[in-house]
Scaffold this motif. Structure first.
Motif, PDB file in Angstrom:
ATOM      1  N   PRO A   1     -15.786  -5.743  -0.058  1.00 23.53           N
ATOM      2  CA  PRO A   1     -16.040  -5.499  -1.481  1.00 23.53           C
ATOM      3  C   PRO A   1     -14.912  -4.737  -2.172  1.00 23.53           C
ATOM      4  O   PRO A   1     -14.640  -4.964  -3.359  1.00 23.53           O
ATOM      5  CB  PRO A   1     -17.347  -4.703  -1.519  1.00 23.53           C
ATOM      6  CG  PRO A   1     -17.608  -4.267  -0.148  1.00 23.53           C
ATOM      7  CD  PRO A   1     -16.837  -5.149   0.775  1.00 23.53           C
ATOM      8  N   VAL A   2     -14.227  -3.864  -1.448  1.00 18.74           N
ATOM      9  CA  VAL A   2     -13.101  -3.147  -2.061  1.00 18.74           C
ATOM     10  C   VAL A   2     -11.974  -4.125  -2.350  1.00 18.74           C
ATOM     11  O   VAL A   2     -11.369  -4.085  -3.425  1.00 18.74           O
ATOM     12  CB  VAL A   2     -12.615  -1.983  -1.172  1.00 18.74           C
ATOM     13  CG1 VAL A   2     -11.331  -1.382  -1.702  1.00 18.74           C
ATOM     14  CG2 VAL A   2     -13.687  -0.915  -1.080  1.00 18.74           C
ATOM     15  N   TYR A   3     -11.699  -5.025  -1.410  1.00 17.25           N
ATOM     16  CA  TYR A   3     -10.661  -6.034  -1.644  1.00 17.25           C
ATOM     17  C   TYR A   3     -11.028  -6.909  -2.834  1.00 17.25           C
ATOM     18  O   TYR A   3     -10.200  -7.197  -3.689  1.00 17.25           O
ATOM     19  CB  TYR A   3     -10.445  -6.895  -0.396  1.00 17.25           C
ATOM     20  CG  TYR A   3      -9.443  -7.986  -0.626  1.00 17.25           C
ATOM     21  CD1 TYR A   3      -8.084  -7.723  -0.553  1.00 17.25           C
ATOM     22  CD2 TYR A   3      -9.851  -9.272  -0.965  1.00 17.25           C
ATOM     23  CE1 TYR A   3      -7.146  -8.716  -0.799  1.00 17.25           C
ATOM     24  CE2 TYR A   3      -8.925 -10.271  -1.216  1.00 17.25           C
ATOM     25  CZ  TYR A   3      -7.582  -9.987  -1.132  1.00 17.25           C
ATOM     26  OH  TYR A   3      -6.663 -10.971  -1.389  1.00 17.25           O
ATOM     27  N   TRP A   4     -12.283  -7.353  -2.877  1.00 15.84           N
ATOM     28  CA  TRP A   4     -12.747  -8.203  -3.979  1.00 15.84           C
ATOM     29  C   TRP A   4     -12.548  -7.516  -5.323  1.00 15.84           C
ATOM     30  O   TRP A   4     -11.999  -8.087  -6.251  1.00 15.84           O
ATOM     31  CB  TRP A   4     -14.225  -8.560  -3.777  1.00 15.84           C
ATOM     32  CG  TRP A   4     -14.827  -9.250  -4.946  1.00 15.84           C
ATOM     33  CD1 TRP A   4     -14.698 -10.565  -5.275  1.00 15.84           C
ATOM     34  CD2 TRP A   4     -15.639  -8.664  -5.964  1.00 15.84           C
ATOM     35  NE1 TRP A   4     -15.393 -10.832  -6.432  1.00 15.84           N
ATOM     36  CE2 TRP A   4     -15.975  -9.683  -6.877  1.00 15.84           C
ATOM     37  CE3 TRP A   4     -16.119  -7.378  -6.194  1.00 15.84           C
ATOM     38  CZ2 TRP A   4     -16.763  -9.460  -7.991  1.00 15.84           C
ATOM     39  CZ3 TRP A   4     -16.911  -7.146  -7.313  1.00 15.84           C
ATOM     40  CH2 TRP A   4     -17.223  -8.178  -8.198  1.00 15.84           C
ATOM     41  N   ALA A   5     -12.994  -6.277  -5.410  1.00 17.36           N
ATOM     42  CA  ALA A   5     -12.898  -5.565  -6.684  1.00 17.36           C
ATOM     43  C   ALA A   5     -11.459  -5.158  -6.995  1.00 17.36           C
ATOM     44  O   ALA A   5     -11.017  -5.243  -8.141  1.00 17.36           O
ATOM     45  CB  ALA A   5     -13.799  -4.336  -6.667  1.00 17.36           C
ATOM     46  N   ALA A   6     -10.714  -4.764  -5.974  1.00 15.84           N
ATOM     47  CA  ALA A   6      -9.334  -4.318  -6.199  1.00 15.84           C
ATOM     48  C   ALA A   6      -8.437  -5.467  -6.616  1.00 15.84           C
ATOM     49  O   ALA A   6      -7.484  -5.273  -7.376  1.00 15.84           O
ATOM     50  CB  ALA A   6      -8.778  -3.660  -4.945  1.00 15.84           C
ATOM     51  N   SER A   7      -8.735  -6.662  -6.146  1.00 13.73           N
ATOM     52  CA  SER A   7      -7.899  -7.800  -6.520  1.00 13.73           C
ATOM     53  C   SER A   7      -8.157  -8.236  -7.960  1.00 13.73           C
ATOM     54  O   SER A   7      -7.365  -8.979  -8.528  1.00 13.73           O
ATOM     55  CB  SER A   7      -8.124  -8.967  -5.565  1.00 13.73           C
ATOM     56  OG  SER A   7      -9.445  -9.444  -5.659  1.00 13.73           O
TER      57      SER A   7
ATOM     58  N   VAL B   1      -6.071   4.293  -2.016  1.00 15.60           N
ATOM     59  CA  VAL B   1      -4.869   3.808  -1.322  1.00 15.60           C
ATOM     60  C   VAL B   1      -4.997   2.315  -1.029  1.00 15.60           C
ATOM     61  O   VAL B   1      -4.068   1.543  -1.277  1.00 15.60           O
ATOM     62  CB  VAL B   1      -4.624   4.622  -0.025  1.00 15.60           C
ATOM     63  CG1 VAL B   1      -3.563   3.963   0.838  1.00 15.60           C
ATOM     64  CG2 VAL B   1      -4.239   6.049  -0.373  1.00 15.60           C
ATOM     65  N   PHE B   2      -6.148   1.895  -0.515  1.00 18.92           N
ATOM     66  CA  PHE B   2      -6.350   0.481  -0.206  1.00 18.92           C
ATOM     67  C   PHE B   2      -6.280  -0.369  -1.471  1.00 18.92           C
ATOM     68  O   PHE B   2      -5.653  -1.431  -1.483  1.00 18.92           O
ATOM     69  CB  PHE B   2      -7.689   0.283   0.504  1.00 18.92           C
ATOM     70  CG  PHE B   2      -7.927  -1.128   0.962  1.00 18.92           C
ATOM     71  CD1 PHE B   2      -7.184  -1.679   1.985  1.00 18.92           C
ATOM     72  CD2 PHE B   2      -8.898  -1.906   0.357  1.00 18.92           C
ATOM     73  CE1 PHE B   2      -7.398  -2.983   2.412  1.00 18.92           C
ATOM     74  CE2 PHE B   2      -9.121  -3.211   0.773  1.00 18.92           C
ATOM     75  CZ  PHE B   2      -8.373  -3.752   1.809  1.00 18.92           C
ATOM     76  N   ALA B   3      -6.892   0.087  -2.548  1.00 20.99           N
ATOM     77  CA  ALA B   3      -6.861  -0.651  -3.812  1.00 20.99           C
ATOM     78  C   ALA B   3      -5.437  -0.742  -4.356  1.00 20.99           C
ATOM     79  O   ALA B   3      -5.033  -1.780  -4.893  1.00 20.99           O
ATOM     80  CB  ALA B   3      -7.778   0.004  -4.839  1.00 20.99           C
ATOM     81  N   ALA B   4      -4.669   0.334  -4.220  1.00 29.10           N
ATOM     82  CA  ALA B   4      -3.274   0.309  -4.684  1.00 29.10           C
ATOM     83  C   ALA B   4      -2.451  -0.693  -3.872  1.00 29.10           C
ATOM     84  O   ALA B   4      -1.620  -1.418  -4.426  1.00 29.10           O
ATOM     85  CB  ALA B   4      -2.665   1.701  -4.595  1.00 29.10           C
ATOM     86  N   VAL B   5      -2.669  -0.750  -2.567  1.00 28.70           N
ATOM     87  CA  VAL B   5      -1.949  -1.710  -1.723  1.00 28.70           C
ATOM     88  C   VAL B   5      -2.325  -3.137  -2.108  1.00 28.70           C
ATOM     89  O   VAL B   5      -1.451  -3.994  -2.250  1.00 28.70           O
ATOM     90  CB  VAL B   5      -2.235  -1.434  -0.224  1.00 28.70           C
ATOM     91  CG1 VAL B   5      -1.748  -2.578   0.648  1.00 28.70           C
ATOM     92  CG2 VAL B   5      -1.603  -0.124   0.198  1.00 28.70           C
ATOM     93  N   VAL B   6      -3.616  -3.394  -2.299  1.00 25.99           N
ATOM     94  CA  VAL B   6      -4.057  -4.736  -2.675  1.00 25.99           C
ATOM     95  C   VAL B   6      -3.461  -5.134  -4.022  1.00 25.99           C
ATOM     96  O   VAL B   6      -2.926  -6.237  -4.180  1.00 25.99           O
ATOM     97  CB  VAL B   6      -5.602  -4.812  -2.724  1.00 25.99           C
ATOM     98  CG1 VAL B   6      -6.067  -6.099  -3.384  1.00 25.99           C
ATOM     99  CG2 VAL B   6      -6.179  -4.698  -1.321  1.00 25.99           C
ATOM    100  N   ALA B   7      -3.518  -4.238  -4.996  1.00 29.60           N
ATOM    101  CA  ALA B   7      -2.970  -4.538  -6.321  1.00 29.60           C
ATOM    102  C   ALA B   7      -1.466  -4.766  -6.258  1.00 29.60           C
ATOM    103  O   ALA B   7      -0.934  -5.661  -6.918  1.00 29.60           O
ATOM    104  CB  ALA B   7      -3.295  -3.404  -7.286  1.00 29.60           C
TER     105      ALA B   7
END
Length: 138
Positions: free
Chosen positions: A63-69, A116-122
């Motif tokens: 879900p973090v990847y989904w939302a972060a993307s 951090v994970f959201a920043a990397v994905v973005a």
């Protein structure tokens, strides 16, 4: 003609989905285990095992990847909010009152890791768009 949701409503919805998923994942992975294990030397551990926490983290990556993307700043708030609410609810029966220390640690740790994970994905998504290549799942 199809109407789009207003932007603030869309952001709240994208934050709400990871929040609910985080609370459900907490209940599935950690909510059922409430007993501490007594070791032979008399010390206690738990109530959670490492595999439960690892499972929770791995479950929440999706879900973090989904939302972060899509909306990476909103993703930073959804999962930590859900985990914080779940930890507060799960631990609030602690008579010592120290459960709030744990709740704050869950909030700060999950906010940091999610940011951090959201920043990397973005960043990866942005770099893929700039180079002309579209990453899979876009």
């Amino acid at each position: 003609m199809r109407q789009r949701l207003p932007e603030p409503v869309l952001h709240l919805l994208v934050a709400f989905v990871p929040t609910v998923l985080a609370m459900a994942a907490w209940a599935a992975w950690l909510g059922w285990d409430q007993h501490r294990d007594v070791q032979p030397d008399g010390s206690t551990t738990g109530p959670y095992e490492a595999w439960q926490v690892i499972g929770l983290v791995l479950t929440l990556l999706a879900p973090v990847y989904w939302a972060a993307s899509r909306y990476h700043f909103v993703a930073v708030l959804g999962v930590p909010l859900g985990l914080t609410v779940a930890a507060f609810y799960d631990w609030s029966d602690d008579s010592s009152g120290l459960f709030m220390v744990g709740v704050v640690m869950v909030m700060m740790g999950s906010l940091t890791v999610t940011a951090v994970f959201a920043a990397v994905v973005a960043s990866v998504k942005r770099r893929g768009r700039q180079s002309g290549a579209v990453p899979s799942g876009a």
